[in-house]
Design a protein around this motif. Structure first.
Motif: not given
Length: 400
Positions: A292-295
């Protein structure tokens, strides 16, 4: 050995077997001499030696990789030598307009290309009212240099020309061709003046005066230089020899592509790449789902507090600021004292006093003062906030 290693080993074995088969049975390309009249060409019919001589003499030769247009600078000589790529009607019109605007065009003719029935310069010659005619040279025929500038100090020209140029009498009026080099009354090199801007067309009937095989003979190079020079720059049209600005079969990308598909080492590289692709195709299913894309990174608490302080300061909300500080103290002290932070400030302060812990009474008083304060000045806000912070520190860590 893991399955991935087995797959890689099998792919490499397959590639090696295919390379061996390609080396054993692959058809080798035959080397054929390049017949184009190109300054890139070192074979007998090429013009590379002419380009080198012009460069050594300071004639500033260049290579043009795109078709000429009427808007191009006219202060140069453009050499179009037996094009191997047909000159289109539009390009012929552009060349005529360029010459009429003051350009100097040298058309180098000769026999028909292999696989063709007519000379590749016919369309250009037609546009200037000229035709190309075959000639038969007899043993006693001598070249005659008609132009005095060309003739100065020349001794002998070894030029076995087989083509001459002449005005096309089917056109009215016929072109005013001025002979520069003749043999037995036939024009081998002629000149036509065009337009009011000094435009000029020089037609060389047979390209063998300029090619690599003939240039070193007698005074051929001297005559060739005198025919081409006369403007600040000499440009050779390589566009109509198959060379392009954006690349082509004769440029690096095209040559590499031809090597990959036309030689067995190139095919070996393709097969190894194919084997690697097969291996990666099998391994890609073990990569798993994409991460998942990094927060986005959270801002520091100090930055948040500073921003909130600036908002409260701008709004003049001193009382609200004190209450926020008191609520923060309740959230921090509540778990330590075993008191729910959800209680109201007054009830929280009463229960805190009842604990009789060191500093509890002082902290309860500071919380009550902060939550019951009314309108005050900045100095009062700073004093109340400092007292609250000091009481919380003493309660949590002891000392004075």
């Amino acid at each position: 050995m893991t399955s991935a290693k087995w797959e890689l080993a099998a792919a490499l074995v397959l590639a090696a077997a295919l390379v061996a088969l390609g080396a054993a049975f692959g058809a080798a390309k035959t080397d054929k001499a390049d017949a184009r009249r190109s300054t890139f060409n070192d074979s007998r019919g090429g013009l590379h030696a002419l380009h080198l001589i012009l460069d050594e003499c300071g004639a500033n030769p260049r290579r043009v990789m795109s078709p000429i247009s009427a808007a191009d600078p006219a202060d140069r000589t453009l050499v179009l030598a037996q094009p191997s790529v047909p000159v289109t009607k539009r390009e012929v019109a552009q060349l005529v307009a360029w010459v009429d605007a003051g350009g100097r065009l040298v058309i180098v003719g000769g026999g028909a290309q292999v696989g063709s029935f007519e000379s590749s310069t016919r369309a250009l010659l037609d546009a200037f009212g000229l035709v190309q005619e075959p000639i038969v040279r007899l043993a006693g025929d001598q070249l005659r240099i008609e132009d005095e500038r060309l003739r100065a100090d020349l001794r002998l020209i070894d030029w076995p020309a087989e083509w001459a140029v002449a005005p096309d009498h089917r056109q009215t009026p016929p072109a005013e061709l001025v002979p520069l080099v003749t043999t037995d009354g036939r024009c081998l090199v002629g000149r036509i003046a065009r337009g009011d801007a000094g435009g000029e067309v020089v037609v060389v009937g047979d390209a063998r005066l300029l090619d690599n095989a003939s240039l070193a003979k007698e005074d051929n190079a001297v005559l060739a230089l005198r025919l081409l020079t006369g403007r600040a720059t000499i440009a050779f049209d390589e566009f109509h020899q198959g060379f392009r600005d954006g690349g082509g079969e004769d440029h690096l990308a095209g040559v590499l592509a031809a090597m990959l598909t036309g030689t067995w080492p190139g095919r070996a590289v393709l097969l190894v790449a194919l084997a690697g692709g097969v291996f990666l195709a099998g391994a890609v299913f073990r990569f798993g789902a994409p991460e998942p894309d990094a927060l986005p990174p959270r801002r520091a608490l100090a930055e948040h507090a500073e921003a909130l302080g600036r908002i409260l300061e701008t709004a003049g909300a001193r009382v609200e600021a004190l209450r926020i500080l008191a609520a923060g103290a309740v959230r921090v002290v509540g778990p330590r004292a075993g008191i729910s932070a959800a209680l109201g400030p007054a009830e929280f302060a009463n229960r805190l006093r009842a604990t009789h812990a060191p500093g509890a009474d002082e902290l309860a008083h500071a919380i009550e003062r902060a939550t019951t304060a009314r309108a005050m000045r900045d100095s009062g806000l700073l004093t109340a906030a400092a007292d609250l912070a000091a009481a919380k520190r003493r309660y949590l860590h002891g000392g004075r």
